[in-house]
Enzyme design. Structure first.
Site, PDB file in Angstrom:
ATOM      1  CB  CYS A   1      -0.922  -0.005   1.216  1.00  0.00           C
ATOM      2  SG  CYS A   1      -2.021   1.437   1.286  1.00  0.00           S
TER       3      CYS A   1
ATOM      4  CG  HIS B   1      -0.135  -4.400  -7.373  1.00  0.00           C
ATOM      5  ND1 HIS B   1      -0.976  -3.514  -6.750  1.00  0.00           N
ATOM      6  CD2 HIS B   1      -0.208  -4.094  -8.698  1.00  0.00           C
ATOM      7  CE1 HIS B   1      -1.531  -2.712  -7.634  1.00  0.00           C
ATOM      8  NE2 HIS B   1      -1.070  -3.055  -8.834  1.00  0.00           N
TER       9      HIS B   1
ATOM     10  N   GLY C   1      -4.266  -5.129 -12.776  1.00  0.00           N
ATOM     11  CA  GLY C   1      -4.711  -5.016 -14.157  1.00  0.00           C
ATOM     12  C   GLY C   1      -5.458  -6.215 -14.690  1.00  0.00           C
TER      13      GLY C   1
END
Length: 339
Positions: free
Chosen positions: A103, A174, A216
């Site tokens: 994050c 990620h 994505g």
């Protein structure tokens, strides 16, 4: 710690998981998503270890048993504090404890955790080891491919090697860098380019590590492609939130081999007892229905459904009859399929 508790087949469930998303994947959202997919792995919003350990905010651990399999994501950077929080999460009944190393928000950076931990893999390995020692359920890590000016091709293998050596057997990557300065959290979800190929190379480099890819991914076909390419799991974020039926109704069949899909109309009606209980406990309708606005996205009547819930759910006296009004618009819309 004794041998890890295994209540659900979490590695299998993680073939498709729904990303932890702040302000979105609360317990109402997770209950709703669970009705859409019985087998996908669900994640909480990030809960900070200080909030649990120092703040005593145990309400943040509340969840419905129907949500299983469900993972708790923790934020923090103090090994002992994270260990205490992991123990609390395991005691609360979560199936997995996940450490947030991805994050990029300012608030997270000021607490020296989240994506900033990509800069200190030694500290991450210390945190992971402490959490594993304290918890009787599996501890995992969610990370970025790197931050700022780091070279992901160099940094990511070293990071994964460290967390694996600490005892972590499963990671979610990620496939974007995070820029800690100059980009907002929202921009960090879109602006840094995706590098899915790097994540695939990490699986080849660490064949014994269970690796899920995030970032994505907008369709089940795309998810299936990554699984076929050798990755162990796929994590979907915003697409599953904004178009829940498109991602989750067919997930159990496409990803897990179930016989049939869930039906969004039936799921909406199945939410009514849950909503009644929430309102009876002093809750408000919009706290639940805000997660359901995209349920019929792309389907005749979807705009009317969204308008009815958006405009009416905030009223103090709003109840589940509003869902029925919205469902009438779906079932009576021109082009709708008769049931």
């Amino acid at each position: 710690m004794s041998e890890k508790k295994k209540v659900h087949d979490i590695p299998r469930a993680s073939r498709l998981s729904i990303a932890p998303m702040m302000d979105w994947t609360d317990r109402h959202c997770r209950y709703f998503h669970r009705l859409l997919s019985r087998q996908s792995l669900l994640y909480t919003e990030m809960v900070t270890a200080p909030a649990l350990v120092r703040g005593g905010a145990m309400h943040l651990l509340e969840f419905d048993p129907a949500e299983h399999p469900v993972a708790l994501q923790l934020g923090g950077s103090d090994p002992q504090e994270l260990a205490q929080a992991a123990r609390l999460g395991a005691d609360a009944g979560y199936d997995e404890i996940n450490l947030n190393c991805g994050c990029p928000s300012d608030r997270v950076q000021s607490g020296t955790f989240g994506a900033v931990l990509m800069k200190d893999s030694a500290l991450v390995s210390e945190c992971v080891a402490a959490m594993i020692e304290a918890s009787d359920v599996e501890v995992t890590v969610k990370c970025r491919i790197g931050v700022d000016d780091q070279d992901p091709a160099h940094v990511l293998p070293e990071f994964l090697s460290r967390v694996a050596a600490a005892g972590c057997g499963r990671v979610i990557i990620h496939a974007r860098k995070a820029w800690l300065q100059g980009l907002s959290p929202k921009e960090n979800r879109d602006v840094p380019p995706l590098d899915h190929d790097l994540v695939l190379r990490m699986k080849a480099l660490f064949p014994g590590l269970h690796i899920s890819i995030n970032g994505g991914i907008t369709s089940l076909d795309q998810a299936r492609g990554f699984l076929d390419a050798g990755l162990d799991g796929v994590m979907v974020g915003r697409a599953a939130y904004h178009h829940p039926a498109e991602i989750l109704c067919a997930a159990d069949r496409v990803i897990f081999g179930a016989a049939s899909d869930s039906d969004p109309v039936e799921v909406a009606r199945a939410m009514i007892p849950y909503i009644n209980a929430h309102i009876a406990a002093g809750g408000r309708l919009h706290q639940v229905t805000r997660h359901m606005l995209g349920l019929f996205a792309g389907r005749p009547g979807a705009r009317a459904w969204r308008r009815i819930l958006s405009e009416g759910a905030h009223r103090p006296d709003a109840g589940p009859e509003l869902l029925e009004q919205g469902l009438e618009q779906i079932e009576l819309a021109p082009g709708a399929t008769a049931v």
